[in-house]
Design an enzyme around this catalytic site. Structure first.
Site, PDB file in Angstrom:
ATOM      1  N   LYS A  22      40.995  40.652  29.571  1.00  0.00           N
ATOM      2  CA  LYS A  22      41.584  41.263  30.927  1.00  0.00           C
ATOM      3  C   LYS A  22      42.612  40.421  31.716  1.00  0.00           C
ATOM      4  O   LYS A  22      43.682  40.306  32.044  1.00  0.00           O
ATOM      5  CB  LYS A  22      40.881  41.809  31.893  1.00  0.00           C
ATOM      6  CG  LYS A  22      41.315  42.375  32.908  1.00  0.00           C
ATOM      7  CD  LYS A  22      40.271  43.379  33.686  1.00  0.00           C
ATOM      8  CE  LYS A  22      39.442  42.356  34.307  1.00  0.00           C
ATOM      9  NZ  LYS A  22      40.242  42.065  35.973  1.00  0.00           N
ATOM     10  N   ASN A  23      41.867  39.122  31.868  1.00  0.00           N
ATOM     11  CA  ASN A  23      42.149  37.925  32.911  1.00  0.00           C
ATOM     12  C   ASN A  23      43.177  37.183  32.229  1.00  0.00           C
ATOM     13  O   ASN A  23      43.618  36.304  32.932  1.00  0.00           O
ATOM     14  CB  ASN A  23      41.293  37.577  33.727  1.00  0.00           C
ATOM     15  CG  ASN A  23      40.417  38.562  34.507  1.00  0.00           C
ATOM     16  OD1 ASN A  23      40.812  39.436  34.933  1.00  0.00           O
ATOM     17  ND2 ASN A  23      39.218  38.080  35.114  1.00  0.00           N
ATOM     18  N   ARG A  92      44.909  43.634  42.222  1.00  0.00           N
ATOM     19  CA  ARG A  92      45.171  42.316  42.921  1.00  0.00           C
ATOM     20  C   ARG A  92      45.922  41.394  42.338  1.00  0.00           C
ATOM     21  O   ARG A  92      46.494  40.710  43.094  1.00  0.00           O
ATOM     22  CB  ARG A  92      43.400  41.691  43.184  1.00  0.00           C
ATOM     23  CG  ARG A  92      43.287  40.860  43.818  1.00  0.00           C
ATOM     24  CD  ARG A  92      41.890  40.134  43.869  1.00  0.00           C
ATOM     25  NE  ARG A  92      42.086  38.725  44.266  1.00  0.00           N
ATOM     26  CZ  ARG A  92      42.523  38.187  45.204  1.00  0.00           C
ATOM     27  NH1 ARG A  92      42.676  39.223  46.138  1.00  0.00           N
ATOM     28  NH2 ARG A  92      42.413  37.119  45.520  1.00  0.00           N
ATOM     29  N   CYS A 116      38.244  43.446  47.528  1.00  0.00           N
ATOM     30  CA  CYS A 116      37.580  44.779  46.905  1.00  0.00           C
ATOM     31  C   CYS A 116      36.077  44.463  47.496  1.00  0.00           C
ATOM     32  O   CYS A 116      35.788  43.688  48.237  1.00  0.00           O
ATOM     33  CB  CYS A 116      37.702  44.870  45.278  1.00  0.00           C
ATOM     34  SG  CYS A 116      37.003  43.722  44.313  1.00  0.00           S
ATOM     35  N   ARG A 121      38.688  37.926  49.478  1.00  0.00           N
ATOM     36  CA  ARG A 121      39.722  37.638  48.747  1.00  0.00           C
ATOM     37  C   ARG A 121      41.249  37.396  48.983  1.00  0.00           C
ATOM     38  O   ARG A 121      41.847  37.732  48.664  1.00  0.00           O
ATOM     39  CB  ARG A 121      39.636  38.446  47.301  1.00  0.00           C
ATOM     40  CG  ARG A 121      38.387  38.654  46.671  1.00  0.00           C
ATOM     41  CD  ARG A 121      38.271  39.575  45.689  1.00  0.00           C
ATOM     42  NE  ARG A 121      38.868  38.722  44.424  1.00  0.00           N
ATOM     43  CZ  ARG A 121      38.921  39.410  43.310  1.00  0.00           C
ATOM     44  NH1 ARG A 121      38.721  40.674  43.091  1.00  0.00           N
ATOM     45  NH2 ARG A 121      39.359  38.780  42.077  1.00  0.00           N
ATOM     46  N   PRO A 122      41.306  36.491  50.037  1.00  0.00           N
ATOM     47  CA  PRO A 122      42.928  36.048  50.694  1.00  0.00           C
ATOM     48  C   PRO A 122      43.520  35.286  49.553  1.00  0.00           C
ATOM     49  O   PRO A 122      42.942  34.899  48.628  1.00  0.00           O
ATOM     50  CB  PRO A 122      42.366  35.331  52.148  1.00  0.00           C
ATOM     51  CG  PRO A 122      41.149  34.813  51.717  1.00  0.00           C
ATOM     52  CD  PRO A 122      40.083  35.740  50.815  1.00  0.00           C
ATOM     53  N   ASP A 124      45.356  32.570  50.809  1.00  0.00           N
ATOM     54  CA  ASP A 124      45.957  31.690  51.465  1.00  0.00           C
ATOM     55  C   ASP A 124      46.604  30.392  50.937  1.00  0.00           C
ATOM     56  O   ASP A 124      47.287  29.588  51.266  1.00  0.00           O
ATOM     57  CB  ASP A 124      44.844  31.360  52.739  1.00  0.00           C
ATOM     58  CG  ASP A 124      43.569  31.069  52.122  1.00  0.00           C
ATOM     59  OD1 ASP A 124      43.023  31.932  51.491  1.00  0.00           O
ATOM     60  OD2 ASP A 124      43.083  30.168  52.470  1.00  0.00           O
ATOM     61  N   ASP A 308      31.391  36.404  36.925  1.00  0.00           N
ATOM     62  CA  ASP A 308      31.411  37.599  36.573  1.00  0.00           C
ATOM     63  C   ASP A 308      30.295  37.999  35.630  1.00  0.00           C
ATOM     64  O   ASP A 308      29.916  39.080  35.433  1.00  0.00           O
ATOM     65  CB  ASP A 308      32.748  37.502  35.563  1.00  0.00           C
ATOM     66  CG  ASP A 308      33.996  37.443  36.480  1.00  0.00           C
ATOM     67  OD1 ASP A 308      35.016  37.489  35.860  1.00  0.00           O
ATOM     68  OD2 ASP A 308      33.979  37.483  37.720  1.00  0.00           O
ATOM     69  N   ARG A 422      38.548  50.041  33.656  1.00  0.00           N
ATOM     70  CA  ARG A 422      39.826  49.172  34.135  1.00  0.00           C
ATOM     71  C   ARG A 422      39.429  47.976  33.216  1.00  0.00           C
ATOM     72  O   ARG A 422      40.462  47.104  33.223  1.00  0.00           O
ATOM     73  CB  ARG A 422      39.259  48.673  35.822  1.00  0.00           C
ATOM     74  CG  ARG A 422      39.904  49.691  36.857  1.00  0.00           C
ATOM     75  CD  ARG A 422      39.685  49.034  38.076  1.00  0.00           C
ATOM     76  NE  ARG A 422      40.263  47.444  38.178  1.00  0.00           N
ATOM     77  CZ  ARG A 422      39.616  46.618  39.001  1.00  0.00           C
ATOM     78  NH1 ARG A 422      38.544  46.810  39.625  1.00  0.00           N
ATOM     79  NH2 ARG A 422      40.135  45.423  38.893  1.00  0.00           N
TER      80      ARG A 422
HETATM   81  C1  EPZ Z   1      39.937  35.425  39.199  1.00  0.00           C
HETATM   82  O1  EPZ Z   1      39.716  36.016  40.620  1.00  0.00           O
HETATM   83  C2  EPZ Z   1      39.442  36.538  38.184  1.00  0.00           C
HETATM   84  N1  EPZ Z   1      40.388  37.450  38.624  1.00  0.00           N
HETATM   85  C3  EPZ Z   1      38.110  37.112  38.773  1.00  0.00           C
HETATM   86  O2  EPZ Z   1      37.606  37.899  37.910  1.00  0.00           O
HETATM   87  C4  EPZ Z   1      37.137  35.798  38.485  1.00  0.00           C
HETATM   88  O3  EPZ Z   1      35.938  36.200  39.118  1.00  0.00           O
HETATM   89  C5  EPZ Z   1      37.362  34.612  39.445  1.00  0.00           C
HETATM   90  O4  EPZ Z   1      38.777  34.355  39.280  1.00  0.00           O
HETATM   91  C6  EPZ Z   1      36.643  33.421  39.204  1.00  0.00           C
HETATM   92  O5  EPZ Z   1      36.932  32.957  37.954  1.00  0.00           O
HETATM   93  C7  EPZ Z   1      41.283  37.596  37.819  1.00  0.00           C
HETATM   94  O6  EPZ Z   1      41.772  36.641  37.186  1.00  0.00           O
HETATM   95  C8  EPZ Z   1      42.382  38.800  37.890  1.00  0.00           C
HETATM   96  P1  EPZ Z   1      39.356  32.695  42.970  1.00  0.00           P
HETATM   97  P2  EPZ Z   1      40.181  34.973  41.868  1.00  0.00           P
HETATM   98  O7  EPZ Z   1      40.845  32.692  43.304  1.00  0.00           O
HETATM   99  O8  EPZ Z   1      41.504  34.191  41.271  1.00  0.00           O
HETATM  100  C9  EPZ Z   1      38.415  32.685  47.531  1.00  0.00           C
HETATM  101  C10 EPZ Z   1      37.084  40.288  37.276  1.00  0.00           C
HETATM  102  O9  EPZ Z   1      36.028  41.096  37.445  1.00  0.00           O
HETATM  103  N2  EPZ Z   1      39.838  32.506  47.811  1.00  0.00           N
HETATM  104  O10 EPZ Z   1      39.022  31.690  41.853  1.00  0.00           O
HETATM  105  O11 EPZ Z   1      40.743  36.089  42.816  1.00  0.00           O
HETATM  106  C11 EPZ Z   1      38.263  33.924  46.996  1.00  0.00           C
HETATM  107  O12 EPZ Z   1      38.057  34.970  48.147  1.00  0.00           O
HETATM  108  C12 EPZ Z   1      37.642  39.309  38.442  1.00  0.00           C
HETATM  109  O13 EPZ Z   1      37.975  40.161  36.311  1.00  0.00           O
HETATM  110  C13 EPZ Z   1      40.180  32.310  49.130  1.00  0.00           C
HETATM  111  O14 EPZ Z   1      39.534  32.249  49.978  1.00  0.00           O
HETATM  112  O15 EPZ Z   1      39.374  34.282  42.108  1.00  0.00           O
HETATM  113  C14 EPZ Z   1      36.965  33.800  46.145  1.00  0.00           C
HETATM  114  O16 EPZ Z   1      35.867  34.042  47.177  1.00  0.00           O
HETATM  115  C15 EPZ Z   1      36.503  39.579  39.632  1.00  0.00           C
HETATM  116  N3  EPZ Z   1      41.663  31.877  49.128  1.00  0.00           N
HETATM  117  C16 EPZ Z   1      37.078  32.264  45.697  1.00  0.00           C
HETATM  118  O17 EPZ Z   1      38.062  31.784  46.419  1.00  0.00           O
HETATM  119  C17 EPZ Z   1      42.549  31.828  48.202  1.00  0.00           C
HETATM  120  O18 EPZ Z   1      43.812  31.571  48.360  1.00  0.00           O
HETATM  121  C18 EPZ Z   1      37.369  32.157  44.327  1.00  0.00           C
HETATM  122  O19 EPZ Z   1      38.553  32.917  44.162  1.00  0.00           O
HETATM  123  C19 EPZ Z   1      42.062  31.879  46.901  1.00  0.00           C
HETATM  124  C20 EPZ Z   1      40.778  32.211  46.726  1.00  0.00           C
END
Ligand code: EPZ
Length: 446
Positions: A22-23, A92, A116, A121-122, A124, A308, A422
């Site tokens: 999916k990802n 997202r 969610c 999940r900002p 920034d 995950d 999903r």
């Molecule tokens: C991706 O989410 C995946 N989603 C997630 O899978 C996966 O759990 C995650 O990476 C970790 O591998 C997709 O690829 C669509 P991050 P992502 O940016 O990119 C914080 C699933 O079920 N953060 O590595 O959103 C964020 O809030 C999903 O398939 C900021 O604060 O993860 C999180 O707490 C769930 N600011 C942490 O960092 C930012 O700009 C890691 O986020 C970016 C992230």
């Protein structure tokens, strides 16, 4: 709304083939926006999020034709640069279109992806990098959109992520491949899904490589051409079926297996009593080798134990002798499934691991936590799970509750099936093929 009716405690046995990731699929659809030639993607899973991403890129002007597990995507020379709010809010990953839109159109309006149930999940970290590449980006709370412009195009930059971000790394890769000059991303994420994205981009003519530990170098090119590319299997699906085998004391042969991407999973599962037999490079049999024993895990970005995987792992630990701990370090709110497992008799208590410098230690922004968030759970097992009426709140928690219902005595009703759809292709058919007693019914049919 549909729901699953699951009658438990049946050992699962048989063979399954893991669907496309999916990802990766979601980002591959976005990548197709970078060229006005046709991109053909193989091994695309039939899941809700892929349909939703198809709607997002169609709203920007692309044509998307999905037959069987192949998607053919063609974008016109002129793209629409605004993602409809309702589409962006559903998915997202829709925020990832910002890079290709800035690269090809020079402006973009993307909805605030929002969080969610797993946290704020900002984005920034994504925005910081795009601004360093020459984009002007402002968030307008009155319309809920990020307004981005790059009138002079994007230019290469050396950018170090303040903390790991999986899709943030992907956002900047997608912005850099057509930028002027060279971009070096430092502290870049190493999730294997990103390597697949790099493979697709390279097939389209991008100059991109992992140039060191947590470092990616991209030399911008004037344009990209079409490609035919088959995406990798979904390692999260494999983990779900592996745990299903161990927890039901069954034996499941997984085809399209990726053991190399699952090192951080294999070690704790073997220590807990799970069995793993590598039949060949891409076929692995999962089973239970001996009585399950408690084990501790802490989630982390790749190559660590993936966030995950912690929910299905927690269900496994309810059947293990002893006290296990799960320390979630990536997201600030990823234990929504706990209360559902407690309904089934699981003995789980929250705790807050002692961490000296939480802002530096945790992957999320420490300030994003709200009251009631916990980063740790303690699981005491083994406990006999009994049936219950369960509510799914997010995608990975959904698969987790199905696993729990498969182990529980009696018949469970699992609501919120749309969350599972999903990310998991025809999950009930595939579990039934392994011997599970599971059926999908309409709410009104109870
Ligand atoms: C991706 O989410 C995946 N989603 C997630 O899978 C996966 O759990 C995650 O990476 C970790 O591998 C997709 O690829 C669509 P991050 P992502 O940016 O990119 C914080 C699933 O079920 N953060 O590595 O959103 C964020 O809030 C999903 O398939 C900021 O604060 O993860 C999180 O707490 C769930 N600011 C942490 O960092 C930012 O700009 C890691 O986020 C970016 C992230």
């Amino acid at each position: 709304m549909d729901l699953f009716v699951v009658r438990g405690s049946t050992p699962l046995s048989g063979e399954i083939t893991v669907a496309g990731a999916k990802n990766v699929a979601l980002k591959a659809f976005v990548t197709a926006l970078l060229t006005d030639s046709e991109v053909t993607l193989g091994n695309i899973p039939h899941i809700g999020d892929v349909v939703a991403m198809g709607e997002v890129i169609k709203s920007l002007g692309a044509t998307v034709d999905i037959t069987s597990h192949t998607a053919r995507i063609h974008t016109p020379k002129k793209l629409v640069s605004r993602v409809p709010l309702e589409l962006g809010a559903r998915l997202r990953a829709s925020s990832l279109v910002v890079g290709p839109l800035l690269a090809r159109v020079g402006n973009a309006m993307i909805p605030n992806p929002g969080g969610c149930r797993i946290g704020a999940r900002p984005i920034d970290r994504h925005i910081q990098g795009l601004i360093r590449m020459g984009a002007h980006i402002r968030y307008h709370s009155e319309d809920g959109y990020f307004h981005a412009q790059a009138p002079d195009g994007l230019h290469g930059v050396t950018f170090e992520f303040p903390k790991n971000t999986h899709t943030g790394t992907e956002t900047l890769i997608l912005a850099a491949v057509l930028a002027e000059g060279t971009t070096v991303l430092k502290n870049a994420a190493e999730e294997v899904e990103i390597d697949d994205l790099i493979g697709l981009l390279s097939a389209m003519g991008a100059h991109i490589r992992r140039s060191g530990a947590r470092e990616i170098t991209i030399d911008g090119v004037p344009s990209l051409h079409g490609a035919r590319y088959s995406i990798a299997p979904d390692r999260n699906e494999e983990v779900t079926f592996a745990i299903a085998a161990a927890i039901t004391n069954g034996s499941v042969v997984v085809h399209a297996s990726q053991p190399k991407a699952l090192d951080a999973f294999m070690t704790p599962v073997l220590a807990a009593g799970g069995g793993i037999q590598m039949i060949d490079a891409h076929t692995t049999r999962y089973f239970r080798k001996r009585a399950l024993v408690a084990g501790d895990i802490m989630t982390a970005p790749y190559p660590g134990f993936m966030t995950d995987w912690q929910a299905p792992w927690a269900v496994l630990m309810t059947q293990a002798r002893g006290v296990s701990t799960v320390h979630e370090t990536v997201f600030e709110s990823r234990f929504s499934y706990v209360q559902e497992l407690q309904k089934m008799g699981a003995k789980i208590a929250f705790y807050d691991p002692a961490v000296t410098n939480p802002e530096a230690f945790y992957n999320f922004n420490w300030g994003d936590r709200v009251n009631g968030h916990h980063q740790g759970i303690r699981i005491t097992g083994p406990t006999t799970l009994h049936n219950a009426i369960l509510d799914i709140t997010d995608l990975r928690a959904g698969a987790t509750l199905l696993l729990a219902a498969l182990v529980a005595e009696g018949e469970s009703f699992v609501h919120g099936v749309a969350h599972v759809d999903r990310g998991y292709e025809h999950i009930e058919d595939r579990l039934r093929a392994l011997g599970a007693h599971i059926k999908r019914i309409k709410e009104g049919d109870i």
